[in-house]
Design a protein around this motif. Structure first.
Motif, short mmCIF file in Angstrom:
data_model
loop_
_atom_site.label_atom_id
_atom_site.label_comp_id
_atom_site.label_asym_id
_atom_site.label_seq_id
_atom_site.Cartn_x
_atom_site.Cartn_y
_atom_site.Cartn_z
N UNK A 1 66.90 65.55 70.53
CA UNK A 1 68.29 65.59 70.97
C UNK A 1 68.44 66.54 72.16
N UNK A 2 69.47 66.29 72.96
CA UNK A 2 69.66 67.10 74.18
C UNK A 2 70.56 68.30 73.95
N UNK A 3 71.32 68.32 72.86
CA UNK A 3 72.27 69.40 72.66
C UNK A 3 73.49 69.30 73.55
N UNK A 4 73.71 68.12 74.13
CA UNK A 4 74.86 67.88 75.00
C UNK A 4 75.66 66.69 74.48
N UNK A 5 76.72 66.34 75.20
CA UNK A 5 77.54 65.20 74.83
C UNK A 5 76.81 63.87 74.88
N UNK A 6 75.65 63.84 75.55
CA UNK A 6 74.87 62.61 75.59
C UNK A 6 74.47 62.16 74.19
N UNK A 7 74.24 63.09 73.29
CA UNK A 7 73.81 62.74 71.93
C UNK A 7 74.90 61.95 71.20
N UNK A 8 76.17 62.30 71.42
CA UNK A 8 77.27 61.59 70.77
C UNK A 8 77.60 60.29 71.50
N UNK A 9 77.65 60.32 72.82
CA UNK A 9 78.04 59.13 73.58
C UNK A 9 77.04 57.99 73.41
N UNK A 10 75.76 58.33 73.27
CA UNK A 10 74.72 57.30 73.18
C UNK A 10 74.90 56.38 71.98
N UNK A 11 75.55 56.88 70.92
CA UNK A 11 75.70 56.08 69.70
C UNK A 11 77.14 55.63 69.49
N UNK A 12 77.96 55.70 70.54
CA UNK A 12 79.34 55.24 70.43
C UNK A 12 79.39 53.72 70.32
N UNK A 13 80.17 53.25 69.40
CA UNK A 13 80.40 51.81 69.23
C UNK A 13 79.07 51.08 69.12
N UNK A 14 78.76 50.16 70.08
CA UNK A 14 77.49 49.45 70.04
C UNK A 14 76.38 50.13 70.79
N UNK A 15 76.63 51.37 71.28
CA UNK A 15 75.62 52.12 72.02
C UNK A 15 75.89 52.13 73.51
N UNK A 16 75.66 53.27 74.13
CA UNK A 16 75.87 53.47 75.57
C UNK A 16 74.59 54.03 76.17
N UNK A 17 74.14 53.45 77.28
CA UNK A 17 72.94 53.94 77.97
C UNK A 17 73.29 55.24 78.69
N UNK A 18 72.71 56.34 78.24
CA UNK A 18 73.10 57.66 78.73
C UNK A 18 72.01 58.33 79.56
N UNK A 19 72.45 59.05 80.59
CA UNK A 19 71.61 59.95 81.36
C UNK A 19 72.20 61.34 81.32
#
Length: 341
Positions: free
Chosen positions: A283-301
């Motif tokens: 995990x990154x310890x940032x908001x990317x960890x939460x956004x990546x699993x939103x709804x059907x999934x979001x491709x995060x950088x």
């Protein structure tokens, strides 16, 4: 641009706002220069710009909240007890000035045991439940002026350092907010063929609930989070930290989308934007960890701005890294808006 960016960062950092009480009006006012803006009921500031009919929808996120504390009790002598809001560093607390936002702002000092009376224990940082604040009031007056649940922050004085560096509290993550505002400014002149949602998210320091709900409702194809990460300084291992002023840190992690990550590297190289690499094993310890699993999934950088003295009232960044973060994101979006993959 550096003077305007410096002023913007200092103005953002001057607006107090711990988790759940973010300075949404200040952030929204700045974002409205470039986007249609709304504030949701979780204190997320959401702006829309670019082409709303584009095939490509990207979200840019930087969290708006800062660390601080909340008043839990007031004793008969007027001393205030408190609990941290976010990862407050108790090593810097003793003897520090604070501002408590009761019915009106009140200046206080974190109580500090004189070394003459400490029996050699002055090097030990007290746990938060043993600390107290002195605001100069009697118990009755303190209880009247400072309701339980009032928030507070460590006092911080903005400083402009040599070599285009700044020091002030709340740079985590107001410098990220500034980078996204600068990105929006660049894009407003470029008119990208992309739908761009800028999110200034709430409550990152207390678990990321702001981006969790915002990413669900926005549900973009991609999201790039902008936060701070560790810069080299004495005591910080060089292999886990970056150089100030040498460019933003592009994150590499199993929690991040490899395609987005690779395209960030490609953009930086193509545009000759200085960058550094930050590798994480999970995990990154940032908001990317939460956004990546939103709804059907979001491709995060993830793009991070190097910072020294994190979670203190004297955080340090380089203006060059903020500007280069904005250049990287704007170039990435302009390029991705032209692709059909």
């Amino acid at each position: 641009m550096s003077q305007g960016l410096k002023k913007l960062i200092f103005n953002l950092c001057d607006a107090p706002g711990t988790s759940g009480q973010e300075p949404v009006d200040v952030a929204a006012r700045e974002l409205r220069k470039y986007a249609e803006v709304r504030i949701d009921h979780n204190n997320n500031v959401i702006g829309e710009l670019g082409n709303p009919d584009s095939h490509y929808h990207i979200m840019l996120d930087a969290h708006l909240d800062q660390i601080g504390f909340i008043i839990t009790s007031v004793d008969e002598k007027g001393f205030l007890r408190f609990a941290p809001v976010g990862g407050l560093d108790r090593r810097v607390m003793a003897g520090s000035p604070v501002t408590v936002f009761g019915k009106e702002p009140v200046t206080g000092i974190v109580c500090c045991m004189p070394p003459h009376l400490s029996d050699g224990g002055e090097d030990k940082a007290l746990p938060f439940d043993k600390m107290a604040l002195d605001v100069g009031l009697t118990g009755e007056a303190a209880k009247e002026r400072i309701p339980l649940g009032s928030r507070g922050i460590l006092y911080s004085q903005p400083q402009e350092l040599l070599n285009n560096r700044l020091s002030v509290g709340a740079l985590d993550d107001r410098c990220g907010v500034a980078a996204l505002l600068r990105t929006a400014e660049i894009l407003s002149g470029e008119k990208p063929d992309a739908r761009v949602t800028v999110l200034f998210s709430a409550q990152e320091e207390t678990g990321g609930s702001g981006v969790t709900t915002a990413a669900y409702q926005i549900y973009p194809q991609e999201a790039i989070m902008v936060d701070v990460s560790f810069a080299k300084q004495p005591g910080v291992a060089s292999v886990t930290a970056a150089e100030l002023g040498k460019g933003p840190m592009i994150g590499v992690s199993p929690a991040l989308n490899p395609k987005v990550t690779e395209l960030l590297f490609e953009t930086a190289k193509k545009e000759k934007i200085p960058y550094q690499t930050e590798v994480m094993g999970g995990a990154t310890g940032t908001n990317a960890d939460e956004a990546a699993v939103a709804k059907g999934g979001v491709a995060c950088g993830l793009v991070s701005i190097p910072q020294r003295n994190m979670h203190t009232p004297a955080e340090i960044i380089s203006l060059d890294d903020v500007e280069n973060t904005a250049r990287l994101l704007a170039s990435y979006i302009m390029d991705r808006g032209c692709r059909r993959d």
